[in-house]
Design a protein around this motif. Sequence first.
Motif, mmCIF file in Angstrom:
data_model
loop_
_atom_site.group_PDB
_atom_site.id
_atom_site.type_symbol
_atom_site.label_atom_id
_atom_site.label_comp_id
_atom_site.label_asym_id
_atom_site.label_seq_id
_atom_site.Cartn_x
_atom_site.Cartn_y
_atom_site.Cartn_z
ATOM 1 N N MET A 98 75.933 80.899 37.198
ATOM 2 C CA MET A 98 76.141 81.309 35.779
ATOM 3 C C MET A 98 78.063 80.212 36.260
ATOM 4 O O MET A 98 77.923 81.188 36.496
ATOM 5 C CB MET A 98 76.507 82.439 35.762
ATOM 6 N N ALA A 99 77.459 80.139 35.070
ATOM 7 C CA ALA A 99 79.220 79.501 34.076
ATOM 8 C C ALA A 99 80.044 80.565 34.192
ATOM 9 O O ALA A 99 79.472 81.314 32.906
ATOM 10 C CB ALA A 99 79.028 78.095 32.874
ATOM 11 N N ASP A 100 81.261 80.612 33.952
ATOM 12 C CA ASP A 100 81.974 81.432 33.381
ATOM 13 C C ASP A 100 82.498 81.050 31.981
ATOM 14 O O ASP A 100 83.116 79.560 32.358
ATOM 15 C CB ASP A 100 83.341 81.422 34.178
ATOM 16 N N PHE A 101 82.473 81.578 30.885
ATOM 17 C CA PHE A 101 82.363 81.330 29.412
ATOM 18 C C PHE A 101 84.284 81.874 29.808
ATOM 19 O O PHE A 101 84.401 82.674 28.913
ATOM 20 C CB PHE A 101 81.458 82.131 28.044
ATOM 21 N N ALA A 102 85.062 80.284 28.432
ATOM 22 C CA ALA A 102 86.153 81.035 28.266
ATOM 23 C C ALA A 102 86.196 81.524 26.986
ATOM 24 O O ALA A 102 87.172 81.758 26.368
ATOM 25 C CB ALA A 102 86.802 79.361 28.160
ATOM 26 N N HIS A 147 88.744 72.755 21.475
ATOM 27 C CA HIS A 147 88.752 73.665 21.779
ATOM 28 C C HIS A 147 89.720 72.691 23.290
ATOM 29 O O HIS A 147 90.283 73.428 24.127
ATOM 30 C CB HIS A 147 87.408 73.870 22.836
ATOM 31 N N TYR A 148 89.188 71.714 23.428
ATOM 32 C CA TYR A 148 89.238 71.398 25.509
ATOM 33 C C TYR A 148 90.389 70.207 25.011
ATOM 34 O O TYR A 148 91.220 69.923 26.329
ATOM 35 C CB TYR A 148 88.408 70.805 25.831
ATOM 36 N N PRO A 183 82.249 76.857 28.152
ATOM 37 C CA PRO A 183 82.706 77.607 29.110
ATOM 38 C C PRO A 183 84.187 76.918 30.093
ATOM 39 O O PRO A 183 84.731 76.343 29.389
ATOM 40 C CB PRO A 183 81.551 76.624 30.389
ATOM 41 N N VAL A 184 83.843 77.589 31.069
ATOM 42 C CA VAL A 184 85.407 77.579 31.869
ATOM 43 C C VAL A 184 85.341 75.865 32.301
ATOM 44 O O VAL A 184 84.734 75.961 33.704
ATOM 45 C CB VAL A 184 85.915 78.783 32.893
ATOM 46 N N ILE A 185 86.579 75.251 32.121
ATOM 47 C CA ILE A 185 86.958 73.770 33.172
ATOM 48 C C ILE A 185 87.243 73.710 33.552
ATOM 49 O O ILE A 185 88.597 73.909 32.600
ATOM 50 C CB ILE A 185 85.701 72.785 31.795
ATOM 51 N N GLU A 186 87.399 73.484 35.378
ATOM 52 C CA GLU A 186 88.323 73.169 35.490
ATOM 53 C C GLU A 186 89.288 71.623 35.885
ATOM 54 O O GLU A 186 88.677 70.769 35.149
ATOM 55 C CB GLU A 186 87.951 73.274 37.458
ATOM 56 N N VAL A 187 90.455 71.528 35.030
ATOM 57 C CA VAL A 187 90.908 70.915 34.629
ATOM 58 C C VAL A 187 91.235 69.553 35.092
ATOM 59 O O VAL A 187 92.280 70.063 36.468
ATOM 60 C CB VAL A 187 92.370 70.899 33.709
#
Length: 73
Positions: free
Chosen positions: A1-5, A23-24, A58-62
């Motif tokens: 399950m994805a973490d949501f920002a 957002h991103y 979702p939280v996305i690793e940059v």
Amino acid sequence: MADFAASYRSKDGEILDEIVWRHYGNRVPSALETVLEANPGLADQGPVLPIGTLVQLPVIEVPKEAETVRLWD
């Protein structure tokens, strides 16, 4: 399950690309695809989202920029 920002509710006339970009920014090249994966059925809404559509961001690793090596400095 994805973490949501964040969660976001669409406003009149908004498109998903615009929401994702705000957002991103342009830091994450695959952000739109990642958001669509995290929100099953969202693509079926069409290009202009209905008012009040819930979008999970979702939280996305940059990705980090590769360190460059200069041979002749």
